[in-house]
Structures are given as C-alpha cells and as structure tokens.
Design an enzyme around this catalytic site. Structure first.
Site, PDB file in Angstrom:
ATOM      1  N   GLY A  39      27.572  13.294   9.009  1.00  0.00           N
ATOM      2  CA  GLY A  39      26.563  13.364  10.065  1.00  0.00           C
ATOM      3  C   GLY A  39      27.075  12.720  11.329  1.00  0.00           C
ATOM      4  O   GLY A  39      27.791  13.336  12.119  1.00  0.00           O
ATOM      5  N   VAL A  40      26.726  11.433  11.540  1.00  0.00           N
ATOM      6  CA  VAL A  40      27.162  10.717  12.740  1.00  0.00           C
ATOM      7  C   VAL A  40      28.260   9.706  12.391  1.00  0.00           C
ATOM      8  O   VAL A  40      29.344   9.726  12.977  1.00  0.00           O
ATOM      9  CB  VAL A  40      25.975   9.998  13.429  1.00  0.00           C
ATOM     10  CG1 VAL A  40      26.455   9.290  14.686  1.00  0.00           C
ATOM     11  CG2 VAL A  40      24.875  10.997  13.792  1.00  0.00           C
ATOM     12  N   ASP A 100      19.897   7.071   5.342  1.00  0.00           N
ATOM     13  CA  ASP A 100      19.364   6.103   4.380  1.00  0.00           C
ATOM     14  C   ASP A 100      18.352   6.752   3.429  1.00  0.00           C
ATOM     15  O   ASP A 100      18.328   6.451   2.238  1.00  0.00           O
ATOM     16  CB  ASP A 100      18.743   4.916   5.124  1.00  0.00           C
ATOM     17  CG  ASP A 100      19.803   4.174   5.926  1.00  0.00           C
ATOM     18  OD1 ASP A 100      20.838   3.787   5.345  1.00  0.00           O
ATOM     19  OD2 ASP A 100      19.618   3.997   7.147  1.00  0.00           O
ATOM     20  N   HIS A 124      25.285   0.090   6.036  1.00  0.00           N
ATOM     21  CA  HIS A 124      23.960  -0.461   6.316  1.00  0.00           C
ATOM     22  C   HIS A 124      23.533  -1.241   5.075  1.00  0.00           C
ATOM     23  O   HIS A 124      23.850  -0.840   3.950  1.00  0.00           O
ATOM     24  CB  HIS A 124      23.000   0.709   6.547  1.00  0.00           C
ATOM     25  CG  HIS A 124      21.823   0.386   7.419  1.00  0.00           C
ATOM     26  ND1 HIS A 124      21.651  -0.819   8.041  1.00  0.00           N
ATOM     27  CD2 HIS A 124      20.752   1.143   7.782  1.00  0.00           C
ATOM     28  CE1 HIS A 124      20.522  -0.783   8.747  1.00  0.00           C
ATOM     29  NE2 HIS A 124      19.963   0.378   8.612  1.00  0.00           N
ATOM     30  N   ASP A 208      19.685  -5.172  12.255  1.00  0.00           N
ATOM     31  CA  ASP A 208      19.926  -3.810  12.741  1.00  0.00           C
ATOM     32  C   ASP A 208      18.612  -3.070  13.023  1.00  0.00           C
ATOM     33  O   ASP A 208      18.447  -2.454  14.078  1.00  0.00           O
ATOM     34  CB  ASP A 208      20.753  -3.042  11.702  1.00  0.00           C
ATOM     35  CG  ASP A 208      21.238  -1.708  12.217  1.00  0.00           C
ATOM     36  OD1 ASP A 208      22.259  -1.689  12.929  1.00  0.00           O
ATOM     37  OD2 ASP A 208      20.594  -0.674  11.937  1.00  0.00           O
ATOM     38  N   GLU A 244      15.631   4.010  40.522  1.00  0.00           N
ATOM     39  CA  GLU A 244      15.344   2.572  40.477  1.00  0.00           C
ATOM     40  C   GLU A 244      15.028   2.070  39.071  1.00  0.00           C
ATOM     41  O   GLU A 244      14.870   0.875  38.860  1.00  0.00           O
ATOM     42  CB  GLU A 244      14.175   2.228  41.417  1.00  0.00           C
ATOM     43  CG  GLU A 244      14.529   2.318  42.905  1.00  0.00           C
ATOM     44  CD  GLU A 244      15.610   1.319  43.355  1.00  0.00           C
ATOM     45  OE1 GLU A 244      15.883   0.343  42.627  1.00  0.00           O
ATOM     46  OE2 GLU A 244      16.193   1.553  44.435  1.00  0.00           O
ATOM     47  N   SER A 270      22.179  -8.697  45.709  1.00  0.00           N
ATOM     48  CA  SER A 270      21.735  -9.435  46.898  1.00  0.00           C
ATOM     49  C   SER A 270      20.999 -10.715  46.519  1.00  0.00           C
ATOM     50  O   SER A 270      20.446 -10.823  45.407  1.00  0.00           O
ATOM     51  CB  SER A 270      20.806  -8.553  47.721  1.00  0.00           C
ATOM     52  OG  SER A 270      19.612  -8.324  46.993  1.00  0.00           O
TER      53      SER A 270
END
Ligand SMILES: NC(=O)C1=CN([C@@H]2O[C@H](COP(=O)(O)OP(=O)(O)OC[C@H]3O[C@@H](n4cnc5c(N)ncnc54)[C@H](O)[C@@H]3O)[C@@H](O)[C@H]2O)C=CC1
Ligand SMILES: CC(=O)[C@](C)(O)C(=O)O
Ligand SMILES: [Mg+2]
Ligand SMILES: [Mg+2]
Length: 348
Positions: A39-40, A100, A124, A208, A244, A270
């Site tokens: 997967g990842v 998981d 994990h 985590d 912003e 600043s």
C-alpha cells in the site's frame, strides 16, 4: 548507542555511523524478508531494502492496483512477487504491512506460517497493543519487533532516493532467538531510516495515534479551516484567505521551522509579526489543550482503536472514505489551494 541530550533529557539513539549498512546486511544475510502488503509503507520499505542489497520479496493479493504497482516497480511474479500465502511461507522475516484493520482478518493465516525462529515485523504498535480487539497474539517462539518510520511511506522512499532519511522508532516486543534487537535495528537501517530511537509498542502506538489525529493532520486541518472561515466571513477573497492560512506556511515559514526551529522562523519575520505571534501562541495553546487531553484519553482507553477497526471493516468503508476526502478536496479552501498551487512559478 549514542547518548544525546534532547532539551535537557538524555536519550539513547542508534545512528547510521554506529550501525552502518554493511553491518545491517551482515546481520540479515541469511534472512528472506517478506513484505506483506503493497500500500503506502510496503513500497517505500521494500524498495529501499532492495536498493540496499537485502534479500526481499513482496506478498500481495493477486490482481488489483497494488499488485500492478508492484509489477511496475520491478517486482517479478514468481521470483520476487508472490501471493500472500506463498510469501508468508518463503519469508523468514514477515513484515506485516497491511492496514491495521486488515491485519486482523489475515492474522490466522500469518500465524500459521510463523514457525519457530522466524521474525514478525510491524511498523506500528497497534495490533499487539490492542490485542483484545485485534486478536494478534504472536507465538512465543518468534521474534517480534517494530520499526515505525515517522512519516509517510511516500516520503520514506523520496528521501532515500535523495540520499536523506526519515527518523524511525524501533521496539522489541519479544526476543525468542536472542537476536531480535540486532535484527530490528538492521531492519531499521535497511528501510532507510536516518536515525533510530527506541520505544515500546504501547508508547509507539499511543504517540502515533495522537500525533496524526493532532498537530500532524487533524488539528492542522481544523485550525486552517477555522482561520479560513473567519477571514472569508470578514470579506477576504479565497486567494487571500488561502495564502494567509496555508500557502505562506507551507512555502515559506515551515521550511524555516524545519531548518532551524520556531524561534529562528520568528526571528526572520517582521517585528510586527513576532510581537503578535509571541502574544497569541499561548491563547491558542490554552484553547486547544483540552481537546488534546480528550484525544489522548480516547487513544489510551482504546476507543480510537475501536473506531479505527470498526469503521475500517465496514464493507462500504472505501466509498465513504472517498466521500469524506472529496468533502475536503471540494471545499472552497482546498479548491482555492489547487488554483494557488497552479500559479507557483516552478509549475509552469
Ligand atoms: N501509511 C503510512 O505512511 C504509515 C503506515 N504505518 C503503518 O504501516 C502499516 C501499513 O500501513 P499502510 O502502508 O498505510 O497500509 P495500506 O492501508 O496502504 O494497506 C496496505 C495493503 O494492504 C492490502 N490489504 C488491505 N486489506 C486487505 C485484506 N483484507 N487482505 C489482504 N490485503 C489487504 C492492500 O492491498 C494494500 O496493499 C500499518 O501498520 C500502518 O499503521 C506506519 C507509518 C506510516
Ligand atoms: C505517516 C505516519 O506516520 C502516520 C501519519 O502515522 C500514518 O500514516 O499512520
Ligand atoms: Mg506515524
Ligand atoms: Mg500512524
């Protein structure tokens, strides 16, 4: 282990200097590392280990996106890419890198292949810590340890390719062979960690789950949304509100924080900005701290694990998840973000 001073507290860490790649290769020279799940984390860790010269195979359900991705990444069906059961049988270090929730479903199959002397590796502390909910109780005669890269598997791979590294935590839950710690550290080096700091499964998972729900992901989106909404309701345009709230943070200010810390970023803004930021950070801390306390307690009690497991195991979870992600993506703030990102000079 090097003893280092972290803000006045001494901690031990493992650095690449004291545990070089050569040593890691030596420690794992007789092992077949089976990465289960693509997967990842699976791609990041397996590709880094392969490039580092380890003996790695991948186990993934046949067909589907992840399988195709593995093939595209150079894993060869029948040679280095197998269906899950075959990889489990061949592997001596089983890297359990399914989501998981999916780990629960496949556990009986994995357990069957955990013969004496093998290693069970996680990224994990979830499955073992919340064993009452997951049913994951490893057999006593296998080593059980974790290496948890502190970041996305995508970054783990990208940084490795750039010659950098993410830091990872590591922990040994069970040492059956007397070599678990050494193997664990060798795996940590192999997957491309920068340095390794020691923890235990419980502390890994509770920190985590708190971090990702908190400042890393949940809280940051919440704070972005709150400020954006206030600016918009006071007549500011979407581009002004987005710039912003998000763009300036990610493009200008967070890289400065990453480089040299918050005070240094402040010092490069600043005096007007500094004055305001110094006055306002404490009210923001005080306003959000009760939410963080609530979050931590919910993690500690196991409630967050329950939510994660029950939600993830619903058959229509993927569809619902996509709808929730679409809600973020289609919000005015993130739509404005798409346009703003498109205007970055380097994208033209
Ligand atoms: N995503 C990340 O960057 C990080 C993940 N981790 C941990 O690493 C582990 C792996 O997480 P991810 O890579 O995010 O996993 P993931 O959610 O990307 O899933 C990994 C694989 O599981 C397979 N899978 C899902 N359900 C299955 C089932 N029922 N049977 C068989 N295969 C199934 C999928 O095909 C996929 O290839 C987890 O323990 C996670 O907490 C740790 C640090 C960061
Ligand atoms: C990337 C990471 O470390 C997370 C946020 O904890 C996760 O993906 O679970
Ligand atoms: Mg994490
Ligand atoms: Mg996580």
């Amino acid at each position: 282990m090097a003893k280092l001073n972290f803000g006045g507290v001494e901690e031990e860490v493992v650095t690449r200097e004291e545990f070089p790649l050569e040593k890691a290769r030596e420690v794992l020279s007789t092992e077949t590392i089976a990465v289960i799940g693509y997967g990842v984390q699976g791609p990041g860790q397996s590709l880094n280990m392969r490039d580092n010269g380890f003996n790695v195979i991948v186990g993934q359900r046949k067909g589907g996106k992840s399988w195709d991705k593995a093939v595209a990444d150079g894993w060869v069906p029948g040679e280095t890419l197998f269906d899950i059961e075959e990889a489990l049988a061949k592997g001596t270090i089983i890297c359990y890198l399914l989501s998981d929730a999916a780990q629960i479903e496949l556990w009986p199959t994995v357990k069957k292949h955990l013969t004496a002397g093998k290693s069970l590796y996680f990224s994990h502390g979830f499955g073992v810590t919340y064993k009452d909910q997951t049913g994951i109780v490893p057999p006593a005669d296998v080593d059980v340890y974790l290496v948890a890269p502190k970041g996305s598997g995508t970054s783990l791979r990208r940084l490795f390719v750039e010659g950098k590294g993410l830091n990872s935590s590591f922990a040994v839950f069970q040492d059956a062979t007397g070599k678990a710690r050494e193997k664990c550290i060798a795996m940590g080096i192999g997957v491309g960690s920068g340095y390794l700091f020691e923890t235990d499964f419980y502390r890994e998972v509770t920190s985590d789950l708190t971090g990702e729900r908190g400042t890393l992901m949940g809280a940051i989106q919440g704070i972005f949304a709150a400020q954006y909404e206030v600016l918009r309701s006071n007549g500011h345009t979407p581009s002004e509100a987005f710039n912003e709230t998000v763009e300036e943070l990610t493009q200008s200010l967070m890289p400065l924080v990453a480089e040299n810390g918050m005070d240094w970023m402040y010092a490069n803004c600043s005096t007007t900005a500094q004055r305001g930021a110094l006055d306002w950070w404490k009210p923001f801390r005080d306003a959000t701290k009760p939410v963080f306390e609530q979050l931590y307690n919910s993690v500690k009690s196991g409630e967050q694990a329950t939510i994660s497991i029950t939600r993830n195991s619903q058959p229509d979870y993927r569809v619902k998840l996509e709808a929730e992600l679409a809600e973020l993506r289609e919000s005015e703030m993130w739509q404005a973000g798409t346009t703003v990102r498109g205007l970055r000079p380097e994208r033209n």
